[in-house]
Design a protein around this motif. Structure first.
Motif, PDB file in Angstrom:
ATOM      1  N   ASP A 133     120.197  95.325  74.755  1.00 42.29           N
ATOM      2  CA  ASP A 133     118.857  95.822  74.427  1.00 42.29           C
ATOM      3  C   ASP A 133     118.928  96.666  73.152  1.00 42.29           C
ATOM      4  O   ASP A 133     119.577  97.715  73.136  1.00 42.29           O
ATOM      5  CB  ASP A 133     118.318  96.651  75.586  1.00 42.29           C
ATOM      6  CG  ASP A 133     116.890  97.117  75.377  1.00 42.29           C
ATOM      7  OD1 ASP A 133     116.321  96.895  74.289  1.00 42.29           O
ATOM      8  OD2 ASP A 133     116.335  97.721  76.319  1.00 42.29           O
ATOM      9  N   PRO A 134     118.258  96.233  72.070  1.00 44.85           N
ATOM     10  CA  PRO A 134     118.373  96.960  70.798  1.00 44.85           C
ATOM     11  C   PRO A 134     117.814  98.380  70.847  1.00 44.85           C
ATOM     12  O   PRO A 134     118.311  99.260  70.157  1.00 44.85           O
ATOM     13  CB  PRO A 134     117.592  96.094  69.807  1.00 44.85           C
ATOM     14  CG  PRO A 134     116.804  95.154  70.616  1.00 44.85           C
ATOM     15  CD  PRO A 134     117.434  95.042  71.957  1.00 44.85           C
TER      16      PRO A 134
ATOM     17  N   ILE B 281     121.653 105.148  71.956  1.00 43.49           N
ATOM     18  CA  ILE B 281     123.047 105.516  72.225  1.00 43.49           C
ATOM     19  C   ILE B 281     123.796 105.693  70.911  1.00 43.49           C
ATOM     20  O   ILE B 281     124.538 106.666  70.731  1.00 43.49           O
ATOM     21  CB  ILE B 281     123.728 104.451  73.106  1.00 43.49           C
ATOM     22  CG1 ILE B 281     123.062 104.389  74.474  1.00 43.49           C
ATOM     23  CG2 ILE B 281     125.220 104.744  73.249  1.00 43.49           C
ATOM     24  CD1 ILE B 281     123.458 103.174  75.295  1.00 43.49           C
ATOM     25  N   SER B 282     123.595 104.772  69.999  1.00 44.76           N
ATOM     26  CA  SER B 282     124.276 104.816  68.714  1.00 44.76           C
ATOM     27  C   SER B 282     123.942 106.091  67.950  1.00 44.76           C
ATOM     28  O   SER B 282     124.843 106.773  67.440  1.00 44.76           O
ATOM     29  CB  SER B 282     123.900 103.596  67.889  1.00 44.76           C
ATOM     30  OG  SER B 282     124.517 103.638  66.627  1.00 44.76           O
TER      31      SER B 282
ATOM     32  N   ALA C 156     128.653  92.048  69.960  1.00 44.70           N
ATOM     33  CA  ALA C 156     127.590  91.287  70.619  1.00 44.70           C
ATOM     34  C   ALA C 156     128.088  90.501  71.824  1.00 44.70           C
ATOM     35  O   ALA C 156     127.306  90.176  72.713  1.00 44.70           O
ATOM     36  CB  ALA C 156     126.932  90.345  69.626  1.00 44.70           C
ATOM     37  N   THR C 157     129.378  90.192  71.838  1.00 43.96           N
ATOM     38  CA  THR C 157     129.932  89.375  72.919  1.00 43.96           C
ATOM     39  C   THR C 157     131.248  89.975  73.412  1.00 43.96           C
ATOM     40  O   THR C 157     131.869  90.804  72.737  1.00 43.96           O
ATOM     41  CB  THR C 157     130.215  87.939  72.452  1.00 43.96           C
ATOM     42  OG1 THR C 157     131.227  87.977  71.450  1.00 43.96           O
ATOM     43  CG2 THR C 157     128.961  87.254  71.924  1.00 43.96           C
TER      44      THR C 157
ATOM     45  N   PHE D 178     126.289  93.240  80.474  1.00 43.58           N
ATOM     46  CA  PHE D 178     126.727  92.859  79.126  1.00 43.58           C
ATOM     47  C   PHE D 178     127.561  91.589  79.166  1.00 43.58           C
ATOM     48  O   PHE D 178     128.623  91.541  79.784  1.00 43.58           O
ATOM     49  CB  PHE D 178     127.537  93.990  78.483  1.00 43.58           C
ATOM     50  CG  PHE D 178     128.068  93.637  77.122  1.00 43.58           C
ATOM     51  CD1 PHE D 178     127.231  93.637  76.027  1.00 43.58           C
ATOM     52  CD2 PHE D 178     129.390  93.290  76.943  1.00 43.58           C
ATOM     53  CE1 PHE D 178     127.702  93.309  74.766  1.00 43.58           C
ATOM     54  CE2 PHE D 178     129.884  92.956  75.694  1.00 43.58           C
ATOM     55  CZ  PHE D 178     129.032  92.966  74.606  1.00 43.58           C
ATOM     56  N   ASP D 179     127.064  90.565  78.509  1.00 50.10           N
ATOM     57  CA  ASP D 179     127.771  89.286  78.338  1.00 50.10           C
ATOM     58  C   ASP D 179     128.416  88.784  79.631  1.00 50.10           C
ATOM     59  O   ASP D 179     129.566  88.359  79.647  1.00 50.10           O
ATOM     60  CB  ASP D 179     128.821  89.424  77.232  1.00 50.10           C
ATOM     61  CG  ASP D 179     129.171  88.079  76.608  1.00 50.10           C
ATOM     62  OD1 ASP D 179     128.325  87.168  76.650  1.00 50.10           O
ATOM     63  OD2 ASP D 179     130.287  87.953  76.087  1.00 50.10           O
TER      64      ASP D 179
END
Length: 99
Positions: free
Chosen positions: A6-7, A13-14, A28-29, A51-52
């Motif tokens: 989720d961007p 968070i970033s 991303a993966t 996540f992935d």
């Protein structure tokens, strides 16, 4: 390292980690995660429970982190983002939940 799809969540968070003087990478993966983890030991890894995940619903990153040697695991603080686990439950950290 931020492992979140989720961007909006990833950006929050970033920006928080950057404000705390962390260098942030956002793979991303799971395959990209492995490339980073082969060369770096991260102080903080933020992982979304989905996540992935594979077609079988397994989070390969969490499995990978679980299999790391104890000497490396002690250097890493893992944050799990989840909709299924209770927040602020101190004893939950000591229980391994299997599905």
């Amino acid at each position: 390292m931020i492992c979140e799809h989720d961007p909006v969540v990833r950006q929050k968070i970033s920006s928080t980690l950057i404000s705390l003087d962390f260098n942030v990478v956002e793979p991303a993966t799971f395959k990209e995660v492995l490339k980073y983890l082969n060369f770096h030991t991260f102080n903080v890894i933020v992982v979304d429970e989905n996540f992935d995940t594979g077609t079988d619903g397994v989070n390969y990153l969490l499995n990978y982190l679980e299999q790391l040697s104890m000497s490396i695991r002690r250097q890493v603080f893992v944050v799990l983002i989840s909709t299924t686990f209770v927040t602020m439950d101190d004893m939950h950290a000591y229980n391994k939940v299997s599905t």
